[in-house]
Scaffold this motif. Structure first.
Motif, PDB file in Angstrom:
ATOM      1  N   LEU A 114       0.796  -1.188   0.000  1.00  0.00           N
ATOM      2  CA  LEU A 114       0.057  -0.167  -0.046  1.00  0.00           C
ATOM      3  C   LEU A 114       0.900   1.263   0.052  1.00  0.00           C
ATOM      4  O   LEU A 114       1.490   1.446   0.961  1.00  0.00           O
ATOM      5  N   ARG A 115       0.882   1.974  -1.212  1.00  0.00           N
ATOM      6  CA  ARG A 115       1.985   3.236  -1.280  1.00  0.00           C
ATOM      7  C   ARG A 115       0.997   4.426  -1.207  1.00  0.00           C
ATOM      8  O   ARG A 115      -0.250   4.274  -1.729  1.00  0.00           O
ATOM      9  N   SER A 116       1.627   5.516  -1.166  1.00  0.00           N
ATOM     10  CA  SER A 116       0.960   6.572  -1.286  1.00  0.00           C
ATOM     11  C   SER A 116       0.577   7.031  -2.381  1.00  0.00           C
ATOM     12  O   SER A 116       1.227   6.411  -3.524  1.00  0.00           O
ATOM     13  N   GLY A 117      -0.616   7.730  -2.680  1.00  0.00           N
ATOM     14  CA  GLY A 117      -1.382   7.961  -3.942  1.00  0.00           C
ATOM     15  C   GLY A 117      -0.336   8.815  -5.092  1.00  0.00           C
ATOM     16  O   GLY A 117      -0.310   8.659  -6.130  1.00  0.00           O
ATOM     17  N   ASN A 118       0.663   9.281  -4.596  1.00  0.00           N
ATOM     18  CA  ASN A 118       1.590  10.079  -5.519  1.00  0.00           C
ATOM     19  C   ASN A 118       2.924   9.391  -6.097  1.00  0.00           C
ATOM     20  O   ASN A 118       3.632   9.766  -6.653  1.00  0.00           O
ATOM     21  N   SER A 119       2.625   8.103  -5.568  1.00  0.00           N
ATOM     22  CA  SER A 119       3.725   7.049  -6.237  1.00  0.00           C
ATOM     23  C   SER A 119       3.324   6.749  -7.723  1.00  0.00           C
ATOM     24  O   SER A 119       2.324   6.402  -8.141  1.00  0.00           O
ATOM     25  N   SER A 120       4.404   6.379  -8.502  1.00  0.00           N
ATOM     26  CA  SER A 120       4.210   5.792  -9.738  1.00  0.00           C
ATOM     27  C   SER A 120       4.107   4.377  -9.959  1.00  0.00           C
ATOM     28  O   SER A 120       4.394   3.896  -8.655  1.00  0.00           O
ATOM     29  N   SER A 121       3.672   3.779 -10.875  1.00  0.00           N
ATOM     30  CA  SER A 121       3.538   2.334 -10.825  1.00  0.00           C
ATOM     31  C   SER A 121       4.991   1.735 -10.635  1.00  0.00           C
ATOM     32  O   SER A 121       4.951   0.519  -9.688  1.00  0.00           O
ATOM     33  N   VAL A 122       5.982   2.014 -11.128  1.00  0.00           N
ATOM     34  CA  VAL A 122       7.296   1.619 -10.763  1.00  0.00           C
ATOM     35  C   VAL A 122       7.956   1.807  -9.835  1.00  0.00           C
ATOM     36  O   VAL A 122       9.105   1.539  -9.397  1.00  0.00           O
ATOM     37  N   ASN A 123       7.621   3.036  -9.023  1.00  0.00           N
ATOM     38  CA  ASN A 123       8.304   3.624  -7.827  1.00  0.00           C
ATOM     39  C   ASN A 123       8.570   2.256  -6.801  1.00  0.00           C
ATOM     40  O   ASN A 123       7.426   1.504  -6.365  1.00  0.00           O
ATOM     41  N   ASN A 124       9.728   1.925  -6.392  1.00  0.00           N
ATOM     42  CA  ASN A 124      10.394   1.052  -5.676  1.00  0.00           C
ATOM     43  C   ASN A 124       9.707  -0.510  -6.170  1.00  0.00           C
ATOM     44  O   ASN A 124       9.472  -1.343  -5.140  1.00  0.00           O
ATOM     45  N   PHE A 125       9.729  -0.565  -7.280  1.00  0.00           N
ATOM     46  CA  PHE A 125       8.973  -1.700  -7.955  1.00  0.00           C
ATOM     47  C   PHE A 125      10.048  -2.776  -7.778  1.00  0.00           C
ATOM     48  O   PHE A 125       9.816  -4.245  -7.360  1.00  0.00           O
ATOM     49  N   THR A 126      11.350  -2.643  -7.786  1.00  0.00           N
ATOM     50  CA  THR A 126      12.291  -3.792  -7.861  1.00  0.00           C
ATOM     51  C   THR A 126      12.367  -4.366  -6.211  1.00  0.00           C
ATOM     52  O   THR A 126      12.597  -5.629  -6.263  1.00  0.00           O
ATOM     53  N   ASP A 127      12.173  -3.599  -5.371  1.00  0.00           N
ATOM     54  CA  ASP A 127      12.215  -3.923  -4.011  1.00  0.00           C
ATOM     55  C   ASP A 127      10.987  -4.855  -3.900  1.00  0.00           C
ATOM     56  O   ASP A 127      10.947  -5.751  -3.022  1.00  0.00           O
ATOM     57  N   PHE A 128       9.858  -4.410  -4.314  1.00  0.00           N
ATOM     58  CA  PHE A 128       8.686  -5.131  -4.280  1.00  0.00           C
ATOM     59  C   PHE A 128       8.871  -6.725  -4.874  1.00  0.00           C
ATOM     60  O   PHE A 128       8.677  -7.799  -4.247  1.00  0.00           O
ATOM     61  N   LEU A 129       9.437  -6.561  -5.961  1.00  0.00           N
ATOM     62  CA  LEU A 129       9.664  -7.893  -6.734  1.00  0.00           C
ATOM     63  C   LEU A 129      10.553  -8.771  -5.809  1.00  0.00           C
ATOM     64  O   LEU A 129      10.500  -9.913  -5.773  1.00  0.00           O
TER      65      LEU A 129
END
Length: 158
Positions: A114-129
Motif C-alpha cells: 500500500l503506497r501513497s497516491g503520488n507514487s508511480s507504478s514503477v516506484n520501488n518496484f524492484t524492492d517489491f519484486l
C-alpha cells in the motif's frame, strides 16, 4: 441488524480457531479489533509476508505464473499515507497506489504494498519484486506478467 450481529461474532463460535491456538474460549470480534488497531504499516507488512510465505511454502505448486499490477484506491477523509496523485476516476482526490502480485494458477494474492497516491507504478518496484520472490523461496516462476506501467530498463534488468 441480525446479519451484522452474526458477522461480528462469528469468531466466537469458531471451534477450529480455538483448537489451533489451544484456547479455552475464543475471543469475540471486539478483542481482535482492539488488538489489530495497534498494528502499524510495518507490522502489517511483516505479518502479511509471514502468512504469504507460509501459504506458498505449504502448497503443492512448483511452477507458476506471477502477475503483478498496480491500482489506485480513492480515499475519503484522513487516511495515513493517502496523497494526491494520478487518479483517473476521481481527479484531485487523495488515494493510495497499490502494488499487487498474484499467482495466476491459484488466483491468490502473493504480496501487496500500500503506497501513497503520488507514487508511480514503477516506484520501488524492484524492492517489491525482490520481496515477492523471497516469499516463494525455491519454487519456480515460469512466467512474470507485468502491465505497461512497469516497462523500464531497471525492471527488465532485474
Amino acid at each position: 441488524m441480525l446479519n451484522r450481529l452474526l458477522h461480528t461474532e462469528v469468531t466466537r463460535a469458531d471451534n477450529a480457531l480455538r483448537k489451533i491456538f489451544n484456547w479455552k474460549q475464543t475471543p469475540g470480534q471486539d478483542a481482535y479489533k482492539h488488538y489489530f488497531k495497534t498494528f502499524d504499516q510495518s507490522i502489517n507488512q511483516n505479518v502479511s509476508k509471514h502468512f504469504f510465505t507460509w501459504f506458498f511454502q505449504n502448497i503443492n505448486i512448483d511452477h507458476f505464473t506471477l502477475d503483478i499490477d498496480s491500482t489506485i484506491m480513492t480515499r475519503y477523509g484522513s487516511q495515513l499515507g493517502a496523497k494526491k496523485g494520478y487518479n483517473p476516476k476521481k481527479k484531485d482526490r487523495i488515494s493510495h497506489h497499490l502494488l499487487i502480485a498474484f499467482v495466476g494458477e491459484l488466483r491468490m494474492v502473493a504480496n501487496f504494498w500500500l503506497r501513497s497516491g503520488n507514487s508511480s507504478s514503477v516506484n520501488n518496484f524492484t524492492d517489491f519484486l525482490a520481496e515477492t520472490l523471497s516469499i516463494f523461496s525455491d519454487k519456480k516462476i515460469g512466467l512474470v506478467r507485468l502491465d505497461l506501467g512497469f516497462c523500464q530498463k531497471d525492471v527488465f534488468d532485474y
